[in-house]
Design a protein around this motif. Sequence first.
Motif, PDB file in Angstrom:
ATOM      1  N   GLY A 120      34.325  44.306  19.503  1.00 59.71           N
ATOM      2  CA  GLY A 120      35.749  44.379  19.813  1.00 59.71           C
ATOM      3  C   GLY A 120      36.104  45.310  20.938  1.00 59.71           C
ATOM      4  O   GLY A 120      37.290  45.437  21.288  1.00 59.71           O
ATOM      5  N   HIS A 121      35.119  45.951  21.535  1.00 61.56           N
ATOM      6  CA  HIS A 121      35.399  46.891  22.619  1.00 61.56           C
ATOM      7  C   HIS A 121      35.826  46.129  23.863  1.00 61.56           C
ATOM      8  O   HIS A 121      35.359  45.032  24.136  1.00 61.56           O
ATOM      9  N   ALA A 122      36.718  46.739  24.627  1.00 61.10           N
ATOM     10  CA  ALA A 122      37.142  46.157  25.899  1.00 61.10           C
ATOM     11  C   ALA A 122      36.028  46.280  26.924  1.00 61.10           C
ATOM     12  O   ALA A 122      35.417  47.343  27.060  1.00 61.10           O
ATOM     13  N   THR A 123      35.774  45.206  27.664  1.00 60.55           N
ATOM     14  CA  THR A 123      34.977  45.321  28.874  1.00 60.55           C
ATOM     15  C   THR A 123      35.936  45.574  30.036  1.00 60.55           C
ATOM     16  O   THR A 123      37.129  45.826  29.835  1.00 60.55           O
ATOM     17  N   ASP A 124      35.425  45.466  31.265  1.00 66.91           N
ATOM     18  CA  ASP A 124      36.287  45.692  32.418  1.00 66.91           C
ATOM     19  C   ASP A 124      37.464  44.717  32.462  1.00 66.91           C
ATOM     20  O   ASP A 124      38.535  45.048  32.966  1.00 66.91           O
ATOM     21  N   ASP A 125      37.301  43.517  31.894  1.00 67.37           N
ATOM     22  CA  ASP A 125      38.380  42.520  31.894  1.00 67.37           C
ATOM     23  C   ASP A 125      39.615  43.042  31.161  1.00 67.37           C
ATOM     24  O   ASP A 125      40.731  43.037  31.701  1.00 67.37           O
ATOM     25  N   THR A 126      39.414  43.483  29.930  1.00 72.97           N
ATOM     26  CA  THR A 126      40.539  43.976  29.132  1.00 72.97           C
ATOM     27  C   THR A 126      40.998  45.346  29.620  1.00 72.97           C
ATOM     28  O   THR A 126      42.203  45.640  29.633  1.00 72.97           O
ATOM     29  N   ASP A 127      40.062  46.201  30.024  1.00 71.53           N
ATOM     30  CA  ASP A 127      40.448  47.515  30.537  1.00 71.53           C
ATOM     31  C   ASP A 127      41.394  47.380  31.726  1.00 71.53           C
ATOM     32  O   ASP A 127      42.410  48.090  31.819  1.00 71.53           O
ATOM     33  N   LEU A 128      41.087  46.477  32.652  1.00 68.96           N
ATOM     34  CA  LEU A 128      41.931  46.350  33.837  1.00 68.96           C
ATOM     35  C   LEU A 128      43.215  45.579  33.536  1.00 68.96           C
ATOM     36  O   LEU A 128      44.236  45.802  34.195  1.00 68.96           O
ATOM     37  N   THR A 129      43.192  44.703  32.538  1.00 69.04           N
ATOM     38  CA  THR A 129      44.448  44.121  32.045  1.00 69.04           C
ATOM     39  C   THR A 129      45.335  45.230  31.476  1.00 69.04           C
ATOM     40  O   THR A 129      46.555  45.250  31.690  1.00 69.04           O
ATOM     41  N   ARG A 130      44.725  46.157  30.772  1.00 65.61           N
ATOM     42  CA  ARG A 130      45.466  47.306  30.238  1.00 65.61           C
ATOM     43  C   ARG A 130      46.077  48.114  31.375  1.00 65.61           C
ATOM     44  O   ARG A 130      47.226  48.581  31.276  1.00 65.61           O
ATOM     45  N   ALA A 131      45.328  48.306  32.468  1.00 63.19           N
ATOM     46  CA  ALA A 131      45.861  49.048  33.609  1.00 63.19           C
ATOM     47  C   ALA A 131      47.122  48.388  34.155  1.00 63.19           C
ATOM     48  O   ALA A 131      48.117  49.067  34.459  1.00 63.19           O
ATOM     49  N   VAL A 132      47.116  47.067  34.275  1.00 63.78           N
ATOM     50  CA  VAL A 132      48.293  46.353  34.779  1.00 63.78           C
ATOM     51  C   VAL A 132      49.426  46.415  33.759  1.00 63.78           C
ATOM     52  O   VAL A 132      50.601  46.604  34.123  1.00 63.78           O
ATOM     53  N   ASP A 182      62.830  51.718  44.863  1.00 62.12           N
ATOM     54  CA  ASP A 182      62.152  50.670  44.108  1.00 62.12           C
ATOM     55  C   ASP A 182      60.867  51.202  43.488  1.00 62.12           C
ATOM     56  O   ASP A 182      60.234  52.120  44.009  1.00 62.12           O
ATOM     57  N   PHE A 183      60.485  50.573  42.367  1.00 60.08           N
ATOM     58  CA  PHE A 183      59.238  50.909  41.701  1.00 60.08           C
ATOM     59  C   PHE A 183      58.142  50.022  42.272  1.00 60.08           C
ATOM     60  O   PHE A 183      58.266  48.793  42.284  1.00 60.08           O
ATOM     61  N   ASP A 184      57.059  50.605  42.717  1.00 54.73           N
ATOM     62  CA  ASP A 184      55.938  49.860  43.307  1.00 54.73           C
ATOM     63  C   ASP A 184      54.932  49.551  42.204  1.00 54.73           C
ATOM     64  O   ASP A 184      54.050  50.360  41.896  1.00 54.73           O
ATOM     65  N   VAL A 185      55.055  48.377  41.595  1.00 50.18           N
ATOM     66  CA  VAL A 185      54.206  48.054  40.451  1.00 50.18           C
ATOM     67  C   VAL A 185      52.763  47.847  40.874  1.00 50.18           C
ATOM     68  O   VAL A 185      51.837  48.143  40.109  1.00 50.18           O
ATOM     69  N   ALA A 186      52.518  47.354  42.077  1.00 54.18           N
ATOM     70  CA  ALA A 186      51.136  47.201  42.550  1.00 54.18           C
ATOM     71  C   ALA A 186      50.471  48.565  42.707  1.00 54.18           C
ATOM     72  O   ALA A 186      49.294  48.744  42.340  1.00 54.18           O
ATOM     73  N   ARG A 187      51.221  49.534  43.234  1.00 55.80           N
ATOM     74  CA  ARG A 187      50.663  50.876  43.372  1.00 55.80           C
ATOM     75  C   ARG A 187      50.371  51.479  41.995  1.00 55.80           C
ATOM     76  O   ARG A 187      49.325  52.107  41.792  1.00 55.80           O
ATOM     77  N   SER A 188      51.277  51.280  41.049  1.00 55.49           N
ATOM     78  CA  SER A 188      51.053  51.815  39.709  1.00 55.49           C
ATOM     79  C   SER A 188      49.831  51.169  39.065  1.00 55.49           C
ATOM     80  O   SER A 188      49.010  51.852  38.437  1.00 55.49           O
ATOM     81  N   ALA A 189      49.674  49.850  39.221  1.00 58.25           N
ATOM     82  CA  ALA A 189      48.498  49.165  38.670  1.00 58.25           C
ATOM     83  C   ALA A 189      47.223  49.684  39.327  1.00 58.25           C
ATOM     84  O   ALA A 189      46.195  49.867  38.655  1.00 58.25           O
ATOM     85  N   ALA A 190      47.274  49.941  40.630  1.00 53.65           N
ATOM     86  CA  ALA A 190      46.111  50.492  41.319  1.00 53.65           C
ATOM     87  C   ALA A 190      45.808  51.911  40.830  1.00 53.65           C
ATOM     88  O   ALA A 190      44.641  52.288  40.674  1.00 53.65           O
ATOM     89  N   ASP A 191      46.856  52.702  40.574  1.00 53.99           N
ATOM     90  CA  ASP A 191      46.652  54.058  40.054  1.00 53.99           C
ATOM     91  C   ASP A 191      45.957  54.034  38.695  1.00 53.99           C
ATOM     92  O   ASP A 191      45.002  54.775  38.450  1.00 53.99           O
ATOM     93  N   TRP A 192      46.453  53.198  37.797  1.00 56.84           N
ATOM     94  CA  TRP A 192      45.836  53.099  36.474  1.00 56.84           C
ATOM     95  C   TRP A 192      44.407  52.574  36.583  1.00 56.84           C
ATOM     96  O   TRP A 192      43.509  53.034  35.861  1.00 56.84           O
ATOM     97  N   SER A 193      44.186  51.622  37.487  1.00 57.91           N
ATOM     98  CA  SER A 193      42.829  51.096  37.680  1.00 57.91           C
ATOM     99  C   SER A 193      41.897  52.168  38.222  1.00 57.91           C
ATOM    100  O   SER A 193      40.711  52.231  37.856  1.00 57.91           O
ATOM    101  N   LEU A 194      42.431  53.022  39.096  1.00 52.39           N
ATOM    102  CA  LEU A 194      41.626  54.125  39.623  1.00 52.39           C
ATOM    103  C   LEU A 194      41.275  55.118  38.520  1.00 52.39           C
ATOM    104  O   LEU A 194      40.152  55.656  38.489  1.00 52.39           O
ATOM    105  N   ASP A 195      42.204  55.376  37.618  1.00 50.72           N
ATOM    106  CA  ASP A 195      41.885  56.220  36.458  1.00 50.72           C
ATOM    107  C   ASP A 195      40.682  55.649  35.700  1.00 50.72           C
ATOM    108  O   ASP A 195      39.764  56.375  35.303  1.00 50.72           O
TER     109      ASP A 195
END
Length: 351
Positions: free
Chosen positions: A59-71, A90-103
């Motif tokens: 049940g652990h997330a691989t990169d697929d679910t982890d990066l879905t979580r980031a978005v 404006d809120f930059d949702v692409a930048r926020s998704a990239a930030d979470w993905s970088l984390d």
Amino acid sequence: MATAGQARLSKTLGALLGVHAGDSLGATLEFDSWQQIQKHYPNGLRDIIGGGTFGWPAGHATDDTDLTRAVLLAYHDRANYKMLKNPGKDFDVARSAADWSLDWYEGDWPGRKKGQGPIDIGGATRIGLSEYSTSRDPRTCGAGPGSAGNGSLMRCIPTALFTDSREERIKESKAISAFTHNDLRCTISCAAYNEIVAALLSGMEPQTAVDIGVEVAREQNSSDVEDAIERGKKLSLSRFASEGPGGELPDNTSGYVLQSLTVAIAALLDPRSFEDVVVDVTRIGGDTDTNGAIAGGLLGARDGIESIPERWLETLQFRAEFEELAKDILGLASSPTKGLSAAYKKRHGLV
């Protein structure tokens, strides 16, 4: 009879947890050929058991679910952005998704030792996030044309679930893909996929939803994506699962974005249960976790969370969090999160 709001929530949760369930089921079989899977699981793997090449816990997330979580976390931050007294910005949702993905990339992630990088990461994702760590501009990253893996299609579904207009969904789908996967086959696949999901959420039948995906591909001038969707209409997953992918799905569905899109369309149009279809998607072999995730998202949006076997749901690493975040974004949480995440505030100097 379920109300419209209840049906929408069911499909939203089904889409998110469909990604997670397909990912976690397929993780056991990743990189195996159809012949290998047939030998060990002649009727397909029907339980989420973990293991596989990377020794995943069940049940652990691989990169697929982890990066879905980031978005998903990016859309949660956007939903709470109104807490800031900054209405002109404006809120930059692409930048926020990239930030979470970088984390995630740099090791600030649940289930992993602090500072430890991901166990599995695709080449384009690595290139894009490495560039983003320096530039901090999601519009100047990406692996470039010619790199057309499925690593952005696997994570894109929150855009379909939490963006209201078609114009904005297409724009955001492409932008969120592009910080790692900026080949047009990837960005437009994400846009078409998310319009299919949005149509399913609105109650449209699968065939109608798929036709909308074709329409988006045409609007975006991508004959490649249009052809991939049209191929999916003609494929029989049950035949591939029992006989092998053969020449119609070369390279054992190795991770090419258009091939994953084709398999997902075939899955959506298969009238069988969520379980039976996802089991057959992963029986084909190859990039089983990602194909399971991409198909699982469409099937969950089609049939709702109730269609996902409870024995699968109860194993999923982020089930409770995904449900909480989705309800919070939709304004349905019993105890809503107040304001932006601490991580977002820290990044943008708000604490």
